[in-house]
Design a protein around this motif. Structure first.
Motif, PDB file in Angstrom:
ATOM      1  N   ALA A  30       0.845  -1.201   0.000  1.00 30.53           N
ATOM      2  CA  ALA A  30       0.000   0.000   0.000  1.00 30.53           C
ATOM      3  C   ALA A  30       0.880   1.251   0.000  1.00 30.53           C
ATOM      4  CB  ALA A  30      -0.916  -0.002   1.223  1.00 30.53           C
ATOM      5  N   ARG A  31       1.942   1.205   0.788  1.00 31.65           N
ATOM      6  CA  ARG A  31       2.860   2.347   0.852  1.00 31.65           C
ATOM      7  C   ARG A  31       3.503   2.572  -0.515  1.00 31.65           C
ATOM      8  NH1 ARG A  31       7.569   1.460   5.002  1.00 31.65           N
ATOM      9  NH2 ARG A  31       8.383   0.286   3.240  1.00 31.65           N
ATOM     10  N   ALA A  32       3.892   1.458  -1.157  1.00 29.23           N
ATOM     11  CA  ALA A  32       4.528   1.584  -2.473  1.00 29.23           C
ATOM     12  C   ALA A  32       3.556   2.156  -3.507  1.00 29.23           C
ATOM     13  CB  ALA A  32       5.054   0.229  -2.938  1.00 29.23           C
ATOM     14  N   ILE A  33       2.287   1.750  -3.452  1.00 26.63           N
ATOM     15  CA  ILE A  33       1.374   2.237  -4.495  1.00 26.63           C
ATOM     16  C   ILE A  33       0.785   3.605  -4.180  1.00 26.63           C
ATOM     17  CG2 ILE A  33       0.752  -0.003  -5.467  1.00 26.63           C
ATOM     18  CD1 ILE A  33      -1.590  -0.239  -3.814  1.00 26.63           C
ATOM     19  N   SER A  34       0.978   4.092  -2.941  1.00 29.93           N
ATOM     20  CA  SER A  34       0.374   5.368  -2.564  1.00 29.93           C
ATOM     21  C   SER A  34       0.862   6.524  -3.436  1.00 29.93           C
ATOM     22  CB  SER A  34       0.660   5.683  -1.091  1.00 29.93           C
ATOM     23  OG  SER A  34       2.057   5.885  -0.926  1.00 29.93           O
ATOM     24  N   VAL A  35       2.071   6.399  -3.968  1.00 33.17           N
ATOM     25  CA  VAL A  35       2.597   7.496  -4.795  1.00 33.17           C
ATOM     26  C   VAL A  35       2.348   7.225  -6.278  1.00 33.17           C
ATOM     27  CG1 VAL A  35       4.308   8.256  -3.127  1.00 33.17           C
ATOM     28  CG2 VAL A  35       4.903   6.440  -4.742  1.00 33.17           C
ATOM     29  N   GLN A  36       1.463   6.276  -6.550  1.00 29.65           N
ATOM     30  CA  GLN A  36       1.101   5.911  -7.926  1.00 29.65           C
ATOM     31  C   GLN A  36       2.315   5.671  -8.827  1.00 29.65           C
ATOM     32  OE1 GLN A  36      -1.621   8.944  -9.191  1.00 29.65           O
ATOM     33  NE2 GLN A  36      -3.045   8.459  -7.554  1.00 29.65           N
ATOM     34  N   PRO A  37       3.118   4.690  -8.448  1.00 32.30           N
ATOM     35  CA  PRO A  37       4.287   4.408  -9.279  1.00 32.30           C
ATOM     36  C   PRO A  37       3.851   3.734 -10.582  1.00 32.30           C
ATOM     37  CG  PRO A  37       4.040   2.702  -7.634  1.00 32.30           C
ATOM     38  CD  PRO A  37       2.956   3.712  -7.360  1.00 32.30           C
ATOM     39  N   GLU A  38       4.681   3.849 -11.599  1.00 32.93           N
ATOM     40  CA  GLU A  38       4.365   3.161 -12.849  1.00 32.93           C
ATOM     41  C   GLU A  38       4.842   1.713 -12.792  1.00 32.93           C
ATOM     42  OE1 GLU A  38       5.995   5.551 -16.000  1.00 32.93           O
ATOM     43  OE2 GLU A  38       5.157   7.360 -15.079  1.00 32.93           O
ATOM     44  N   VAL A  39       5.911   1.534 -12.025  1.00 32.03           N
ATOM     45  CA  VAL A  39       6.524   0.208 -11.933  1.00 32.03           C
ATOM     46  C   VAL A  39       6.659  -0.155 -10.461  1.00 32.03           C
ATOM     47  CG1 VAL A  39       8.599  -1.147 -12.460  1.00 32.03           C
ATOM     48  CG2 VAL A  39       7.848   0.650 -14.046  1.00 32.03           C
ATOM     49  N   ILE A  40       6.388  -1.427 -10.132  1.00 34.20           N
ATOM     50  CA  ILE A  40       6.621  -1.878  -8.757  1.00 34.20           C
ATOM     51  C   ILE A  40       7.620  -3.030  -8.787  1.00 34.20           C
ATOM     52  CG2 ILE A  40       5.578  -2.789  -6.644  1.00 34.20           C
ATOM     53  CD1 ILE A  40       2.907  -1.627  -7.599  1.00 34.20           C
ATOM     54  N   LEU A  41       8.700  -2.874  -8.042  1.00 33.23           N
ATOM     55  CA  LEU A  41       9.715  -3.920  -7.951  1.00 33.23           C
ATOM     56  C   LEU A  41       9.476  -4.683  -6.659  1.00 33.23           C
ATOM     57  CD1 LEU A  41      12.794  -1.632  -8.769  1.00 33.23           C
ATOM     58  CD2 LEU A  41      11.352  -2.894 -10.391  1.00 33.23           C
ATOM     59  N   MET A  42       9.458  -5.990  -6.733  1.00 31.57           N
ATOM     60  CA  MET A  42       9.240  -6.778  -5.517  1.00 31.57           C
ATOM     61  C   MET A  42      10.345  -7.814  -5.394  1.00 31.57           C
ATOM     62  SD  MET A  42       5.170  -7.495  -5.674  1.00 31.57           S
ATOM     63  CE  MET A  42       4.003  -6.171  -5.419  1.00 31.57           C
ATOM     64  N   ASP A  43      11.047  -7.773  -4.276  1.00 32.68           N
ATOM     65  CA  ASP A  43      12.141  -8.718  -4.068  1.00 32.68           C
ATOM     66  C   ASP A  43      11.705  -9.778  -3.058  1.00 32.68           C
ATOM     67  OD1 ASP A  43      14.521 -10.010  -4.081  1.00 32.68           O
ATOM     68  OD2 ASP A  43      15.764  -8.238  -3.726  1.00 32.68           O
ATOM     69  N   GLU A  44      11.359 -10.942  -3.535  1.00 32.52           N
ATOM     70  CA  GLU A  44      10.858 -12.039  -2.695  1.00 32.52           C
ATOM     71  C   GLU A  44       9.814 -11.565  -1.690  1.00 32.52           C
ATOM     72  OE1 GLU A  44      13.866 -14.747  -1.180  1.00 32.52           O
ATOM     73  OE2 GLU A  44      15.331 -13.659  -2.375  1.00 32.52           O
ATOM     74  N   PRO A  45       8.726 -10.996  -2.151  1.00 31.69           N
ATOM     75  CA  PRO A  45       7.781 -10.362  -1.221  1.00 31.69           C
ATOM     76  C   PRO A  45       7.030 -11.363  -0.345  1.00 31.69           C
ATOM     77  CG  PRO A  45       6.848 -10.421  -3.411  1.00 31.69           C
ATOM     78  CD  PRO A  45       8.269 -10.890  -3.543  1.00 31.69           C
ATOM     79  N   CYS A  46       7.047 -12.633  -0.705  1.00 32.61           N
ATOM     80  CA  CYS A  46       6.233 -13.597   0.056  1.00 32.61           C
ATOM     81  C   CYS A  46       7.067 -14.581   0.849  1.00 32.61           C
ATOM     82  CB  CYS A  46       5.306 -14.363  -0.875  1.00 32.61           C
ATOM     83  SG  CYS A  46       4.187 -13.295  -1.777  1.00 32.61           S
ATOM     84  N   SER A  47       8.380 -14.361   0.876  1.00 30.83           N
ATOM     85  CA  SER A  47       9.203 -15.421   1.466  1.00 30.83           C
ATOM     86  C   SER A  47       8.963 -15.579   2.964  1.00 30.83           C
ATOM     87  CB  SER A  47      10.681 -15.186   1.181  1.00 30.83           C
ATOM     88  OG  SER A  47      11.068 -13.963   1.731  1.00 30.83           O
ATOM     89  N   ALA A  48       8.397 -14.548   3.601  1.00 30.98           N
ATOM     90  CA  ALA A  48       8.148 -14.684   5.042  1.00 30.98           C
ATOM     91  C   ALA A  48       6.668 -14.961   5.346  1.00 30.98           C
ATOM     92  CB  ALA A  48       8.607 -13.423   5.766  1.00 30.98           C
ATOM     93  N   LEU A  49       5.911 -15.285   4.313  1.00 31.51           N
ATOM     94  CA  LEU A  49       4.460 -15.374   4.523  1.00 31.51           C
ATOM     95  C   LEU A  49       3.909 -16.790   4.416  1.00 31.51           C
ATOM     96  CD1 LEU A  49       3.331 -12.267   2.455  1.00 31.51           C
ATOM     97  CD2 LEU A  49       4.092 -12.390   4.828  1.00 31.51           C
ATOM     98  N   ASP A  50       2.789 -17.037   5.082  1.00 32.21           N
ATOM     99  CA  ASP A  50       2.139 -18.348   4.988  1.00 32.21           C
ATOM    100  C   ASP A  50       1.363 -18.433   3.668  1.00 32.21           C
ATOM    101  OD1 ASP A  50      -0.384 -17.215   5.154  1.00 32.21           O
ATOM    102  OD2 ASP A  50      -0.704 -17.730   7.250  1.00 32.21           O
ATOM    103  N   PRO A  51       0.883 -19.644   3.332  1.00 34.62           N
ATOM    104  CA  PRO A  51       0.238 -19.805   2.021  1.00 34.62           C
ATOM    105  C   PRO A  51      -0.971 -18.893   1.799  1.00 34.62           C
ATOM    106  CG  PRO A  51       0.635 -21.943   3.031  1.00 34.62           C
ATOM    107  CD  PRO A  51       0.996 -20.922   4.053  1.00 34.62           C
ATOM    108  N   ILE A  52      -1.715 -18.596   2.858  1.00 30.20           N
ATOM    109  CA  ILE A  52      -2.896 -17.740   2.674  1.00 30.20           C
ATOM    110  C   ILE A  52      -2.484 -16.310   2.389  1.00 30.20           C
ATOM    111  CG2 ILE A  52      -4.947 -16.782   3.804  1.00 30.20           C
ATOM    112  CD1 ILE A  52      -5.135 -19.546   5.261  1.00 30.20           C
ATOM    113  N   ALA A  53      -1.554 -15.798   3.207  1.00 30.68           N
ATOM    114  CA  ALA A  53      -1.058 -14.443   2.973  1.00 30.68           C
ATOM    115  C   ALA A  53      -0.395 -14.361   1.606  1.00 30.68           C
ATOM    116  CB  ALA A  53      -0.074 -14.045   4.071  1.00 30.68           C
ATOM    117  N   THR A  54       0.310 -15.438   1.220  1.00 29.82           N
ATOM    118  CA  THR A  54       0.957 -15.482  -0.095  1.00 29.82           C
ATOM    119  C   THR A  54      -0.093 -15.394  -1.202  1.00 29.82           C
ATOM    120  OG1 THR A  54       2.774 -16.813   0.760  1.00 29.82           O
ATOM    121  CG2 THR A  54       2.422 -16.873  -1.614  1.00 29.82           C
TER     122      THR A  54
END
Ligand SMILES: Nc1ncnc2c1ncn2[C@@H]1O[C@H](COP(=O)(O)OP(=O)(O)OP(=O)(O)O)[C@@H](O)[C@H]1O
Ligand SMILES: [Mg+2]
Lengths: 235, 258
Positions: B166-190
């Motif tokens: 949400a913080r990343a999209i708040s400034v309406q970026p054109e591109v979003i880079l994600m570096d292993e965004p789910c590696s700390a998350l359970d399957p549901i959150a993933t």
């Protein structure tokens, strides 16, 4: 399969075992078809009974392979070549199972035949079945060698089988006309001929699967078609 | 956006080399990223995925010994040019990291921080709206709307990661880079993040680094495979996972890597 082996040995073994089961199942089908043809052309009920009995074995292979495939997909999530190995194994096993059924059906009808067959009818049957047997053998070799060119050859030869089937059908129709009192035998022979042709079709399906397995793409173009079948029915 | 049924190119990396001191980490990378698509970057640990991702918003600038050569063209503009405004660039190219890293502030402040810096809201009311839409887009609004003034660090891992998105999209970026965004998350959150990624690609171009082959296959339309600092293969995800061209790619995604 790829040259390198999997880091996880048990995964490698599971794929190998799947592969072996397909080959074993294929060989059983080859045997069944061979015996079914000997049985009908020489009126040999012993071979016919063996084919009928052994079909259970072929069905069992299908169940085993299906379970192996489901396990692989659920537990290993195969990718790329492994995915193609897994999915084609499932499809090939179901074609092989049908081939087994058709061989069994030929044998059941063999046991019901009343009279000896005239020579030119036997010849026509042998001609088409020899061809189908060759195709089945080649397709299993193509699977063993992961050879898309061998698979393509099998696929292209299907046309010839359709033509030989039609010639055989003509003989059966002649037989029907000459033996009006023996409609039963004639009907069985029609089905036997059709069954042999369908075994050829399943063999062609397997060739398509092997091509996809090796190349990752589907064989292009329509299936080669011979002359239209004289006796219509499912195709 | 599509032109004649073909996706437009949003980013193109041309002959990119990266060095950490004397050690070269990326070798002559040429890669085109399609607009409004998800591109997954995969490859063994240390192959340079994060390094490449950081090239795209000049995050490597902050690493003293890091030197980037070659062109990164975004919207026809080479961001490695001297004239590039890095602050503006990072507004356009947002980033989400492996570990959720909310600021030690309230949820509201976490989101309003960027828009404040970039002067995107004229009034409290406008800021409230930005916070609400960002949280809604990140599929977090319903869960947190009554606790906007509590600290962001009090959320669960999956919620924190969605807060960071949400913080990343708040400034309406054109591109979003994600570096292993789910590696700390359970399957549901993933799954929630993956669903979100799918939704976000309508308005943003997304590049995601992941170690999960299944995740790459699920979320992306294009995939690039890196190995020892080189881009070995890049193409549609469909093709890469069903029938890759290169044996190294095949060995990696099928788990045959020695
Ligand atoms: N700050 C740094 N200083 C020096 N070397 C670095 C630095 N960051 C990365 N490297 C080196 O650059 C190479 C690429 O690293 P990078 O972090 O990009 O790999 P990665 O593909 O993201 O790996 P992982 O999957 O483990 O996150 C590695 O050899 C790494 O040791
Ligand atoms: Mg990394």
């Amino acid at each position: 399969m790829s040259e390198a082996t999997h880091t996880v040995k048990s995964y490698e073994e599971e794929l190998q075992s799947l592969n072996k089961n397909i080959i074993k199942m294929g060989v059983s089908c080859e045997e069944a078809l061979g015996k079914a043809i000997i049985a009908i052309t020489t009126r040999d009920s012993e071979n016919a009974e063996t084919v009928i009995k052994n079909d259970e074995k072929i069905d069992k292979f299908e169940t085993t392979i299906e379970q192996q495939v489901v396990n692989l997909i659920a537990l290993r999530q195969p990718m790329a070549i492994d995915l193609r190995e897994t999915v084609t194994a499932l499809k090939i096993s179901s074609d092989l199972e049908r081939i087994g059924d058709l061989a069994k059906n030929i044998s059941k009808r063999t046991l019901l035949l009343n009279e000896n067959l005239p020579k030119n009818l036997v010849d026509a049957l042998v001609r088409v079945s020899t061809n189908v047997q060759k195709q089945l053998k080649s397709v299993l070799d193509a699977y063993l060698d992961r050879s898309s060119s061998m698979a393509t050859n099998v696929w292209e030869n299907d046309e010839q089988i359709d033509e030989l089937t039609n010639l055989c059908m003509q003989e059966v129709i002649k037989y029907l006309k000459e033996h009006e009192s023996n409609l039963d035998d004639g009907t069985h022979l029609l089905f036997v001929t059709k069954n042999i042709e369908r075994i050829g079709d399943h063999t062609t399906n397997i060739a398509e699967q092997i091509y996809y397995l090796v190349e990752g793409e589907y064989l292009e173009g329509d299936r080669p078609k011979g002359t239209e079948p004289i006796v219509t029915g499912e195709k | 956006m599509k032109k004649n049924g073909v996706n437009m190119i949003k980013i193109s990396a041309k002959n990119v080399d990266v060095f950490y001191g004397k050690k070269q980490a990326l070798f002559n990378i040429n890669l085109e990223i399609e607009e409004n698509q998800v591109t997954a970057l995969i490859g063994p640990s240390g192959c340079g995925k994060s390094t490449f991702l950081r090239c795209l918003n000049r995050m490597n600038d902050v690493i003293d010994i890091c030197k980037v050569q070659g062109e990164i063209v975004i919207n026809d503009f080479n961001i490695n040019d001297k004239g590039c405004d890095v602050v503006r660039l990072r507004e356009k190219i947002g980033m989400v990291f492996q570990k959720p890293n909310p600021f030690p502030k309230t949820l509201y402040e976490n989101i309003s921080y960027g828009p404040t810096i970039h002067g995107m809201a004229q009034s409290k009311q406008e800021m409230d709206e930005i916070v609400e839409t960002s949280l809604k887009k990140a599929a977090l609004w319903e869960e947190v709307k009554d606790r906007l003034h509590e600290p962001g660090t009090g959320l669960s891992g999956g919620q924190q990661q969605r807060l960071c998105i949400a913080r990343a999209i708040s400034v309406q970026p054109e591109v979003i880079l994600m570096d292993e965004p789910c590696s700390a998350l359970d399957p549901i959150a993933t799954a929630q993040i993956e669903e979100l990624i799918d939704e976000l690609k309508k308005e943003h171009t997304i590049i995601i680094v992941t170690h999960s082959m299944a995740q790459a296959a699920r979320v992306s339309q294009n995939t690039g495979f890196f190995h020892l600092g080189e881009l070995i293969e890049h193409g549609s995800t469909d093709k890469i996972f069903k029938n890759p061209e290169n044996n190294k790619t095949q060995d990696y995604i099928t788990g045959r890597f020695g």
